[in-house]
Design a protein around this motif. Sequence first.
Motif, PDB file in Angstrom:
ATOM      1  N   GLY A   4      -4.673 -25.600   0.152  1.00 43.59           N
ATOM      2  CA  GLY A   4      -4.686 -24.556  -0.867  1.00 43.59           C
ATOM      3  C   GLY A   4      -6.069 -24.236  -1.381  1.00 43.59           C
ATOM      4  O   GLY A   4      -6.357 -23.096  -1.751  1.00 43.59           O
ATOM      5  N   LYS A   5      -6.951 -25.250  -1.428  1.00 45.55           N
ATOM      6  CA  LYS A   5      -8.324 -25.009  -1.901  1.00 45.55           C
ATOM      7  C   LYS A   5      -9.042 -23.991  -1.037  1.00 45.55           C
ATOM      8  O   LYS A   5      -9.915 -23.276  -1.510  1.00 45.55           O
ATOM      9  CB  LYS A   5      -9.113 -26.323  -1.904  1.00 45.55           C
ATOM     10  N   HIS A  32       8.184 -21.296  -6.850  1.00 47.16           N
ATOM     11  CA  HIS A  32       7.740 -22.365  -5.955  1.00 47.16           C
ATOM     12  C   HIS A  32       8.712 -23.527  -5.999  1.00 47.16           C
ATOM     13  O   HIS A  32       9.685 -23.519  -6.749  1.00 47.16           O
ATOM     14  CB  HIS A  32       6.330 -22.838  -6.333  1.00 47.16           C
ATOM     15  N   SER A  33       8.445 -24.527  -5.175  1.00 47.21           N
ATOM     16  CA  SER A  33       9.248 -25.753  -5.203  1.00 47.21           C
ATOM     17  C   SER A  33       8.382 -26.894  -5.715  1.00 47.21           C
ATOM     18  O   SER A  33       7.160 -26.838  -5.638  1.00 47.21           O
ATOM     19  CB  SER A  33       9.764 -26.079  -3.803  1.00 47.21           C
ATOM     20  N   PHE A  34       9.021 -27.901  -6.252  1.00 53.78           N
ATOM     21  CA  PHE A  34       8.291 -29.076  -6.716  1.00 53.78           C
ATOM     22  C   PHE A  34       8.127 -30.098  -5.609  1.00 53.78           C
ATOM     23  O   PHE A  34       7.248 -30.930  -5.662  1.00 53.78           O
ATOM     24  CB  PHE A  34       9.033 -29.727  -7.889  1.00 53.78           C
ATOM     25  N   GLY A  41       1.576 -28.447  -4.447  1.00 53.25           N
ATOM     26  CA  GLY A  41       0.109 -28.485  -4.474  1.00 53.25           C
ATOM     27  C   GLY A  41      -0.519 -27.137  -4.736  1.00 53.25           C
ATOM     28  O   GLY A  41      -1.291 -26.965  -5.687  1.00 53.25           O
ATOM     29  N   PHE A  42      -0.180 -26.154  -3.916  1.00 58.82           N
ATOM     30  CA  PHE A  42      -0.779 -24.835  -4.089  1.00 58.82           C
ATOM     31  C   PHE A  42      -0.254 -24.163  -5.350  1.00 58.82           C
ATOM     32  O   PHE A  42      -0.996 -23.473  -6.048  1.00 58.82           O
ATOM     33  CB  PHE A  42      -0.538 -23.947  -2.867  1.00 58.82           C
ATOM     34  N   GLY A  43       1.033 -24.375  -5.671  1.00 57.97           N
ATOM     35  CA  GLY A  43       1.586 -23.816  -6.901  1.00 57.97           C
ATOM     36  C   GLY A  43       0.858 -24.337  -8.126  1.00 57.97           C
ATOM     37  O   GLY A  43       0.540 -23.590  -9.048  1.00 57.97           O
ATOM     38  N   SER A  44       0.563 -25.629  -8.135  1.00 58.91           N
ATOM     39  CA  SER A  44      -0.186 -26.231  -9.247  1.00 58.91           C
ATOM     40  C   SER A  44      -1.585 -25.646  -9.348  1.00 58.91           C
ATOM     41  O   SER A  44      -2.053 -25.279 -10.432  1.00 58.91           O
ATOM     42  CB  SER A  44      -0.299 -27.740  -9.065  1.00 58.91           C
ATOM     43  N   LEU A  45      -2.249 -25.567  -8.213  1.00 54.71           N
ATOM     44  CA  LEU A  45      -3.613 -25.047  -8.184  1.00 54.71           C
ATOM     45  C   LEU A  45      -3.658 -23.588  -8.624  1.00 54.71           C
ATOM     46  O   LEU A  45      -4.524 -23.185  -9.411  1.00 54.71           O
ATOM     47  CB  LEU A  45      -4.191 -25.202  -6.775  1.00 54.71           C
ATOM     48  N   LYS A  57      -2.441 -14.359 -20.824  1.00 56.00           N
ATOM     49  CA  LYS A  57      -1.269 -13.753 -20.183  1.00 56.00           C
ATOM     50  C   LYS A  57      -0.185 -14.815 -19.994  1.00 56.00           C
ATOM     51  O   LYS A  57      -0.470 -15.978 -19.708  1.00 56.00           O
ATOM     52  CB  LYS A  57      -1.635 -13.154 -18.817  1.00 56.00           C
ATOM     53  N   SER A  58       1.058 -14.395 -20.134  1.00 56.33           N
ATOM     54  CA  SER A  58       2.187 -15.314 -19.967  1.00 56.33           C
ATOM     55  C   SER A  58       2.327 -15.734 -18.510  1.00 56.33           C
ATOM     56  O   SER A  58       2.108 -14.931 -17.599  1.00 56.33           O
ATOM     57  CB  SER A  58       3.489 -14.639 -20.405  1.00 56.33           C
ATOM     58  N   LYS A  59       2.698 -16.975 -18.334  1.00 60.64           N
ATOM     59  CA  LYS A  59       2.963 -17.497 -16.997  1.00 60.64           C
ATOM     60  C   LYS A  59       4.353 -18.108 -16.992  1.00 60.64           C
ATOM     61  O   LYS A  59       4.605 -19.105 -17.659  1.00 60.64           O
ATOM     62  CB  LYS A  59       1.907 -18.511 -16.592  1.00 60.64           C
ATOM     63  N   ILE A  60       5.263 -17.472 -16.266  1.00 59.38           N
ATOM     64  CA  ILE A  60       6.650 -17.927 -16.174  1.00 59.38           C
ATOM     65  C   ILE A  60       6.857 -18.479 -14.776  1.00 59.38           C
ATOM     66  O   ILE A  60       6.491 -17.836 -13.791  1.00 59.38           O
ATOM     67  CB  ILE A  60       7.616 -16.757 -16.419  1.00 59.38           C
ATOM     68  N   GLU A  61       7.427 -19.673 -14.706  1.00 54.93           N
ATOM     69  CA  GLU A  61       7.645 -20.251 -13.380  1.00 54.93           C
ATOM     70  C   GLU A  61       9.117 -20.526 -13.142  1.00 54.93           C
ATOM     71  O   GLU A  61       9.862 -20.875 -14.051  1.00 54.93           O
ATOM     72  CB  GLU A  61       6.830 -21.522 -13.185  1.00 54.93           C
TER      73      GLU A  61
END
Length: 136
Positions: A4-5, A32-34, A41-45, A57-61
């Motif tokens: 992801g980096k 995304h999935s956990f 990994g990429f979702g976290s990043l 800005k709002s971030k809804i997951e």
Amino acid sequence: YTIGKEIVDLVLDRIRKLADNCTGLQGFMVFHSFGGGTGAGFGSLLLERLSIDYGKKSKIEFAVYPSPQVSTAVVEPYNSVLCSHTMLEHSDVAFMIDNEAMYDICRRNLDIERPTYTNLNRLVAQCISSITASLR
């Protein structure tokens, strides 16, 4: 955080171009999935970087949480633990979708013995559509 980096800057550039074309950007919805490496990994990043670039800005997951009964990889619990911390820090609202419960709903309520990814995706899409109806 490994592969992801290499692509996160490209993804953020594309998000920035889309955001610049918006007249009233309210926030971001991240799906995304956990359990999976890319989702966790990429979702976290991505959420971390969105917090830096678009802090107000709002971030809804919407995240699919893995289940030991319906596991496709040995590392799912490990990925989930690592991912959970970042998600708590960088998202405003989180909707967790239990993977095993989705399979059970398909089997018990919808009479689908062997649910496919299409069945599961349609079930998730219906839930998300109901949740986000007031935003549209």
